[in-house]
Design a protein around this motif. Structure first.
Motif, PDB file in Angstrom:
ATOM      1  N   CYS A 263     -16.453   6.083   4.458  1.00 26.29           N
ATOM      2  CA  CYS A 263     -17.564   6.594   5.274  1.00 26.29           C
ATOM      3  C   CYS A 263     -18.848   6.753   4.454  1.00 26.29           C
ATOM      4  O   CYS A 263     -19.922   6.318   4.876  1.00 26.29           O
ATOM      5  CB  CYS A 263     -17.193   7.942   5.898  1.00 26.29           C
ATOM      6  N   LEU A 264     -18.737   7.392   3.313  1.00 26.39           N
ATOM      7  CA  LEU A 264     -19.935   7.655   2.509  1.00 26.39           C
ATOM      8  C   LEU A 264     -20.562   6.357   2.022  1.00 26.39           C
ATOM      9  O   LEU A 264     -21.785   6.183   2.062  1.00 26.39           O
ATOM     10  CB  LEU A 264     -19.587   8.560   1.323  1.00 26.39           C
ATOM     11  N   GLN A 265     -19.724   5.425   1.573  1.00 27.61           N
ATOM     12  CA  GLN A 265     -20.238   4.146   1.100  1.00 27.61           C
ATOM     13  C   GLN A 265     -20.950   3.398   2.220  1.00 27.61           C
ATOM     14  O   GLN A 265     -22.010   2.792   2.010  1.00 27.61           O
ATOM     15  CB  GLN A 265     -19.087   3.308   0.542  1.00 27.61           C
ATOM     16  N   MET A 266     -20.385   3.458   3.423  1.00 27.29           N
ATOM     17  CA  MET A 266     -20.995   2.762   4.556  1.00 27.29           C
ATOM     18  C   MET A 266     -22.379   3.338   4.870  1.00 27.29           C
ATOM     19  O   MET A 266     -23.328   2.592   5.160  1.00 27.29           O
ATOM     20  CB  MET A 266     -20.094   2.875   5.786  1.00 27.29           C
ATOM     21  N   LEU A 267     -22.510   4.673   4.785  1.00 26.89           N
ATOM     22  CA  LEU A 267     -23.800   5.293   5.084  1.00 26.89           C
ATOM     23  C   LEU A 267     -24.846   4.956   4.020  1.00 26.89           C
ATOM     24  O   LEU A 267     -26.018   4.720   4.338  1.00 26.89           O
ATOM     25  CB  LEU A 267     -23.633   6.814   5.197  1.00 26.89           C
ATOM     26  N   VAL A 268     -24.424   4.933   2.751  1.00 27.69           N
ATOM     27  CA  VAL A 268     -25.352   4.560   1.677  1.00 27.69           C
ATOM     28  C   VAL A 268     -25.767   3.098   1.844  1.00 27.69           C
ATOM     29  O   VAL A 268     -26.956   2.756   1.713  1.00 27.69           O
ATOM     30  CB  VAL A 268     -24.704   4.782   0.296  1.00 27.69           C
ATOM     31  N   GLU A 269     -24.815   2.233   2.132  1.00 27.09           N
ATOM     32  CA  GLU A 269     -25.133   0.815   2.304  1.00 27.09           C
ATOM     33  C   GLU A 269     -26.050   0.597   3.506  1.00 27.09           C
ATOM     34  O   GLU A 269     -26.954  -0.254   3.467  1.00 27.09           O
ATOM     35  CB  GLU A 269     -23.853  -0.006   2.476  1.00 27.09           C
ATOM     36  N   ASN A 270     -25.855   1.360   4.578  1.00 24.43           N
ATOM     37  CA  ASN A 270     -26.739   1.250   5.741  1.00 24.43           C
ATOM     38  C   ASN A 270     -28.172   1.635   5.381  1.00 24.43           C
ATOM     39  O   ASN A 270     -29.130   1.038   5.883  1.00 24.43           O
ATOM     40  CB  ASN A 270     -26.240   2.146   6.877  1.00 24.43           C
ATOM     41  N   ALA A 271     -28.315   2.657   4.525  1.00 24.42           N
ATOM     42  CA  ALA A 271     -29.655   3.059   4.098  1.00 24.42           C
ATOM     43  C   ALA A 271     -30.352   1.920   3.363  1.00 24.42           C
ATOM     44  O   ALA A 271     -31.548   1.666   3.563  1.00 24.42           O
ATOM     45  CB  ALA A 271     -29.557   4.296   3.205  1.00 24.42           C
ATOM     46  N   LEU A 272     -29.606   1.205   2.514  1.00 24.56           N
ATOM     47  CA  LEU A 272     -30.180   0.069   1.786  1.00 24.56           C
ATOM     48  C   LEU A 272     -30.479  -1.099   2.717  1.00 24.56           C
ATOM     49  O   LEU A 272     -31.484  -1.802   2.556  1.00 24.56           O
ATOM     50  CB  LEU A 272     -29.216  -0.387   0.684  1.00 24.56           C
ATOM     51  N   LYS A 273     -29.619  -1.274   3.703  1.00 23.58           N
ATOM     52  CA  LYS A 273     -29.732  -2.426   4.587  1.00 23.58           C
ATOM     53  C   LYS A 273     -30.916  -2.316   5.538  1.00 23.58           C
ATOM     54  O   LYS A 273     -31.587  -3.314   5.832  1.00 23.58           O
ATOM     55  CB  LYS A 273     -28.432  -2.572   5.390  1.00 23.58           C
ATOM     56  N   HIS A 274     -31.204  -1.107   6.016  1.00 25.99           N
ATOM     57  CA  HIS A 274     -32.182  -0.944   7.092  1.00 25.99           C
ATOM     58  C   HIS A 274     -33.536  -0.405   6.630  1.00 25.99           C
ATOM     59  O   HIS A 274     -34.420  -0.205   7.458  1.00 25.99           O
ATOM     60  CB  HIS A 274     -31.621  -0.021   8.171  1.00 25.99           C
ATOM     61  N   ASN A 275     -33.696  -0.176   5.333  1.00 28.86           N
ATOM     62  CA  ASN A 275     -34.960   0.380   4.845  1.00 28.86           C
ATOM     63  C   ASN A 275     -35.576  -0.513   3.763  1.00 28.86           C
ATOM     64  O   ASN A 275     -34.866  -1.121   2.950  1.00 28.86           O
ATOM     65  CB  ASN A 275     -34.745   1.793   4.281  1.00 28.86           C
ATOM     66  N   TYR A 276     -36.887  -0.564   3.768  1.00 30.28           N
ATOM     67  CA  TYR A 276     -37.638  -1.318   2.760  1.00 30.28           C
ATOM     68  C   TYR A 276     -37.758  -0.482   1.486  1.00 30.28           C
ATOM     69  O   TYR A 276     -37.975   0.723   1.537  1.00 30.28           O
ATOM     70  CB  TYR A 276     -39.032  -1.654   3.283  1.00 30.28           C
ATOM     71  N   PHE A 277     -37.611  -1.139   0.317  1.00 28.08           N
ATOM     72  CA  PHE A 277     -37.815  -0.433  -0.944  1.00 28.08           C
ATOM     73  C   PHE A 277     -38.205  -1.444  -2.023  1.00 28.08           C
ATOM     74  O   PHE A 277     -37.863  -2.629  -1.964  1.00 28.08           O
ATOM     75  CB  PHE A 277     -36.569   0.356  -1.356  1.00 28.08           C
ATOM     76  N   SER A 278     -38.939  -0.959  -3.003  1.00 24.92           N
ATOM     77  CA  SER A 278     -39.406  -1.788  -4.110  1.00 24.92           C
ATOM     78  C   SER A 278     -39.638  -0.892  -5.322  1.00 24.92           C
ATOM     79  O   SER A 278     -39.480   0.339  -5.245  1.00 24.92           O
ATOM     80  CB  SER A 278     -40.707  -2.493  -3.721  1.00 24.92           C
ATOM     81  N   ASN A 279     -40.030  -1.505  -6.445  1.00 23.30           N
ATOM     82  CA  ASN A 279     -40.303  -0.710  -7.644  1.00 23.30           C
ATOM     83  C   ASN A 279     -41.447   0.274  -7.415  1.00 23.30           C
ATOM     84  O   ASN A 279     -41.461   1.376  -7.950  1.00 23.30           O
ATOM     85  CB  ASN A 279     -40.644  -1.634  -8.820  1.00 23.30           C
ATOM     86  N   GLU A 280     -42.433  -0.173  -6.606  1.00 32.40           N
ATOM     87  CA  GLU A 280     -43.580   0.685  -6.320  1.00 32.40           C
ATOM     88  C   GLU A 280     -43.229   1.772  -5.309  1.00 32.40           C
ATOM     89  O   GLU A 280     -43.773   2.876  -5.350  1.00 32.40           O
ATOM     90  CB  GLU A 280     -44.747  -0.151  -5.784  1.00 32.40           C
ATOM     91  N   ARG A 281     -42.331   1.448  -4.410  1.00 29.91           N
ATOM     92  CA  ARG A 281     -41.932   2.406  -3.368  1.00 29.91           C
ATOM     93  C   ARG A 281     -40.398   2.484  -3.331  1.00 29.91           C
ATOM     94  O   ARG A 281     -39.748   1.894  -2.464  1.00 29.91           O
ATOM     95  CB  ARG A 281     -42.479   1.992  -2.006  1.00 29.91           C
ATOM     96  N   PRO A 282     -39.819   3.174  -4.279  1.00 20.62           N
ATOM     97  CA  PRO A 282     -38.350   3.236  -4.368  1.00 20.62           C
ATOM     98  C   PRO A 282     -37.733   3.996  -3.196  1.00 20.62           C
ATOM     99  O   PRO A 282     -38.359   4.872  -2.604  1.00 20.62           O
ATOM    100  CB  PRO A 282     -38.102   3.949  -5.690  1.00 20.62           C
ATOM    101  N   LEU A 283     -36.511   3.636  -2.915  1.00 21.88           N
ATOM    102  CA  LEU A 283     -35.743   4.311  -1.866  1.00 21.88           C
ATOM    103  C   LEU A 283     -34.916   5.424  -2.495  1.00 21.88           C
ATOM    104  O   LEU A 283     -34.189   5.200  -3.467  1.00 21.88           O
ATOM    105  CB  LEU A 283     -34.822   3.315  -1.160  1.00 21.88           C
ATOM    106  N   SER A 284     -35.014   6.618  -1.931  1.00 20.97           N
ATOM    107  CA  SER A 284     -34.233   7.766  -2.423  1.00 20.97           C
ATOM    108  C   SER A 284     -33.099   8.059  -1.446  1.00 20.97           C
ATOM    109  O   SER A 284     -33.322   8.178  -0.237  1.00 20.97           O
ATOM    110  CB  SER A 284     -35.113   9.008  -2.568  1.00 20.97           C
TER     111      SER A 284
END
Length: 359
Positions: A263-284
């Protein structure tokens, strides 16, 4: 529709109390040629309807309240006796007051025979008490059977849903896409940092070992899930470097809790999958807890090119938790954060499994 069901229920109960009253009346009076058309008969009928409805509705309410608190144990004999006792605690004073006033205060007005008022009172009270007990016990037997049938049906449905979600989770994690990205990262590391490449290989092997060993389990110890999540986070940190910041802030004893697998891994992976992130705007992404929930929270920055999510994974997680607890999975979106809170499940929940169908 609920109003229609309520009318049908009330009509059925009026029919039952009428039939019971007629049977009792016929068994008491040997000469009943005109006894159905007296004030005394009307009084006993109306008071019977009152006692009958109050007993039935009150026991319904107490049973419903008990089942909301204890969804899995149903109605045992101890809880049944408690419901019976609470119902009688309310109905007996009402019966006593009603018959006391009728026999000792208004007997002439309703044409009651008061030759021996104390005997009359005891007989009426005892008869009403017996009927009230019969009503409550019948209601308890009815709901007990209904709960068992509903639980049996629900468990069969959950078995199918759990197996489907387990297969989907396993399939998602060992997909060629996931493996390709991991191997691609590993290839780069071999030329840049061999020590890190070695660690990455060990973590990748650990992730796949966890999936293969526990993919068929619906619940897993929280400490094992967190250890797996730690390996997954390590791999994501290596792959995305400065564009990703994942923190685990768990302040509890994970050995005392369990959680649906992956469950936890799926939620973390969903955050990466559905959100934009870059070095300038990292995802927390933060995994934390309070006294009742474990929470996965991420900065909300939806990808403009992402397809509309079906939320199938989240729906599966909700259904899996709904079997073990009445506390819902909470989703909150505010102040630029997307937060999913999962109820904490005590270790004893391992004893309850959707695969153990009731006989």
């Amino acid at each position: 529709m609920p109003k229609k069901r309520s009318i049908k229920k009330t009509g059925f109960r009026l029919l039952v109390v009428t039939v019971v009253f007629i049977c009792v009346k016929l068994s008491i009076d040997s000469d009943y040629s005109d006894s159905f058309f007296t004030l005394a008969t009307s009084f006993y009928y109306l008071s019977g309807v009152l006692f009958f409805m109050v007993s039935w509705e009150l026991s319904d309410w107490l049973i419903d309240r008990h089942l909301k608190k204890d969804r899995f144990n149903g109605l045992g004999w101890i809880s049944g006796l408690q419901i019976l006792g609470k119902t009688l605690l309310v109905i007996l004073p009402l019966i006593a007051l009603c018959y006391y006033l009728a026999i000792f205060r208004f007997s002439e007005f309703i044409e009651l025979d008061t030759t021996n008022p104390y005997l009359h009172f005891r007989m009426d009270f005892s008869r009403a008490l017996l009927i009230a007990i019969t009503i409550v016990l019948s209601n308890l037997f009815y709901f007990s059977g209904k709960v068992k049938t509903n639980l049996h049906t629900r468990m069969i449905e959950l078995e199918k849903e759990v197996l489907a979600s387990q297969y989907k989770s396993l399939q998602d994690q060992i997909s060629p896409h996931f493996l390709f990205n991991s191997l691609n990262t590993l290839t780069s590391l071999m030329y840049e940092d061999r020590d890190l490449a070695s660690d990455f290989t060990a973590r990748l092997a650990s992730c796949y070992r966890y999936i293969l060993d526990n993919g068929d389990k619906d619940l897993i110890n929280l400490d094992k899930e967190l250890a797996f999540l730690d390996s997954f986070i390590f791999m994501m940190d290596v792959r995305h470097k400065m564009s990703l910041n994942i923190r685990t802030e768990i302040d509890l004893r994970p050995t005392e809790y369990v959680i649906p697998t992956l469950c936890l891994q799926m939620l973390v992976e969903n955050a990466l999958k559905h959100n934009y992130f870059s070095n300038e705007r990292p995802l927390s992404v933060t995994i934390s807890n309070d006294d009742t929930h474990i929470t996965v929270s991420n900065t909300l920055r939806k990808r403009s090119d992402s397809q509309t999510s079906t939320q199938l994974g989240l729906k599966n997680i909700k259904k899996r938790f709904s079997f073990y607890t009445g506390t819902p999975v909470k989703i909150n979106q505010e102040n630029g954060l997307y937060t999913i809170s999962l109820p904490l499940l005590k270790k004893e929940m391992e004893k309850i499994t959707p695969l153990q169908i009731l006989p």
